[in-house]
Design an enzyme around this catalytic site. Sequence first.
Site, PDB file in Angstrom:
ATOM      1  N   CYS A   3       0.691  -1.074  -0.047  1.00  0.00           N
ATOM      2  CA  CYS A   3      -0.113  -0.045   0.096  1.00  0.00           C
ATOM      3  C   CYS A   3       0.891   1.087   0.092  1.00  0.00           C
ATOM      4  CB  CYS A   3      -0.986  -0.122   1.231  1.00  0.00           C
ATOM      5  SG  CYS A   3      -1.844   1.478   1.435  1.00  0.00           S
ATOM      6  N   CYS A   6       0.572   3.602   3.201  1.00  0.00           N
ATOM      7  CA  CYS A   6       1.232   3.072   4.345  1.00  0.00           C
ATOM      8  C   CYS A   6       2.729   3.184   4.272  1.00  0.00           C
ATOM      9  CB  CYS A   6       0.876   1.425   4.250  1.00  0.00           C
ATOM     10  SG  CYS A   6      -0.711   1.025   5.038  1.00  0.00           S
ATOM     11  N   HIS A  45      -3.938   1.359   8.349  1.00  0.00           N
ATOM     12  CA  HIS A  45      -4.473   1.006   7.161  1.00  0.00           C
ATOM     13  C   HIS A  45      -5.970   0.828   7.393  1.00  0.00           C
ATOM     14  CE1 HIS A  45      -4.758  -0.249   2.910  1.00  0.00           C
ATOM     15  NE2 HIS A  45      -5.733  -1.075   3.464  1.00  0.00           N
ATOM     16  N   ASN A  85     -13.082  10.300  -1.856  1.00  0.00           N
ATOM     17  CA  ASN A  85     -13.480   9.234  -2.924  1.00  0.00           C
ATOM     18  C   ASN A  85     -13.690   7.898  -2.347  1.00  0.00           C
ATOM     19  OD1 ASN A  85     -13.451  11.694  -4.824  1.00  0.00           O
ATOM     20  ND2 ASN A  85     -11.432  11.456  -5.056  1.00  0.00           N
ATOM     21  N   GLY A  91     -14.506   7.020  -7.305  1.00  0.00           N
ATOM     22  CA  GLY A  91     -13.410   7.504  -8.453  1.00  0.00           C
ATOM     23  C   GLY A  91     -12.091   7.328  -7.301  1.00  0.00           C
ATOM     24  N   THR A  93      -8.819   5.837  -6.280  1.00  0.00           N
ATOM     25  CA  THR A  93      -7.638   5.101  -6.993  1.00  0.00           C
ATOM     26  C   THR A  93      -6.601   4.576  -6.094  1.00  0.00           C
ATOM     27  OG1 THR A  93      -6.138   7.278  -7.218  1.00  0.00           O
ATOM     28  CG2 THR A  93      -7.937   6.658  -8.978  1.00  0.00           C
ATOM     29  N   HIS A  96      -6.314   3.470   0.449  1.00  0.00           N
ATOM     30  CA  HIS A  96      -5.945   3.716   1.871  1.00  0.00           C
ATOM     31  C   HIS A  96      -6.709   5.000   2.141  1.00  0.00           C
ATOM     32  CE1 HIS A  96      -2.659   3.981   5.071  1.00  0.00           C
ATOM     33  NE2 HIS A  96      -3.620   5.004   5.347  1.00  0.00           N
ATOM     34  N   HIS A  98      -8.167   8.433   2.465  1.00  0.00           N
ATOM     35  CA  HIS A  98      -7.397   9.715   2.638  1.00  0.00           C
ATOM     36  C   HIS A  98      -8.572  11.047   2.260  1.00  0.00           C
ATOM     37  CE1 HIS A  98      -7.374   7.856  -1.493  1.00  0.00           C
ATOM     38  NE2 HIS A  98      -7.462   9.106  -2.074  1.00  0.00           N
TER      39      HIS A  98
END
Length: 112
Positions: A3, A6, A45, A85, A91, A93, A96, A98
């Site tokens: 990730c 991460c 995570h 998102n 959407g 991408t 993780h 955010h």
Amino acid sequence: MDCIFCKIANGEIPATKVYEDDTVVAFNDLEPQAPTHILIIPKMHICCADEINESNSAVVAHIFEVAAKIAKEQGLTNGYRIVNNCGADGGQTVKHLHFHLMGGRQFGWPAG
Ligand code: AMP
Ligand code: ZN
């Protein structure tokens, strides 16, 4: 786990960090969509907003406290936008959790 956020959180991958504490980190987005475009993430995570529950939601509250602090530091006195998102239709991408903190220009609604 492979990730990218991460790895940014634990320092394996470099990022321009603007804030960090025990539970969250904030860094400049690699492809800014506004004069200020910062991502705020939990260090733990969590894949997406869909995975927020009673055991981990405190970090989300903290992220919003940090967002307000960063917005002041960045001089976003005329307002800003916070975006999350979630999933394919949202959407997302990077899988993780955010929050995009964006400012320095006028935004449209619902997109742009
Ligand atoms: P989202 O589409 O909501 O999943 O947003 C992912 C965001 O992460 C995009 O705005 C990307 O530009 C940004 N991004 C991807 N990789 C990096 C990275 N290594 N450092 C900073 N931002 C990144
Ligand atoms: Zn992660």
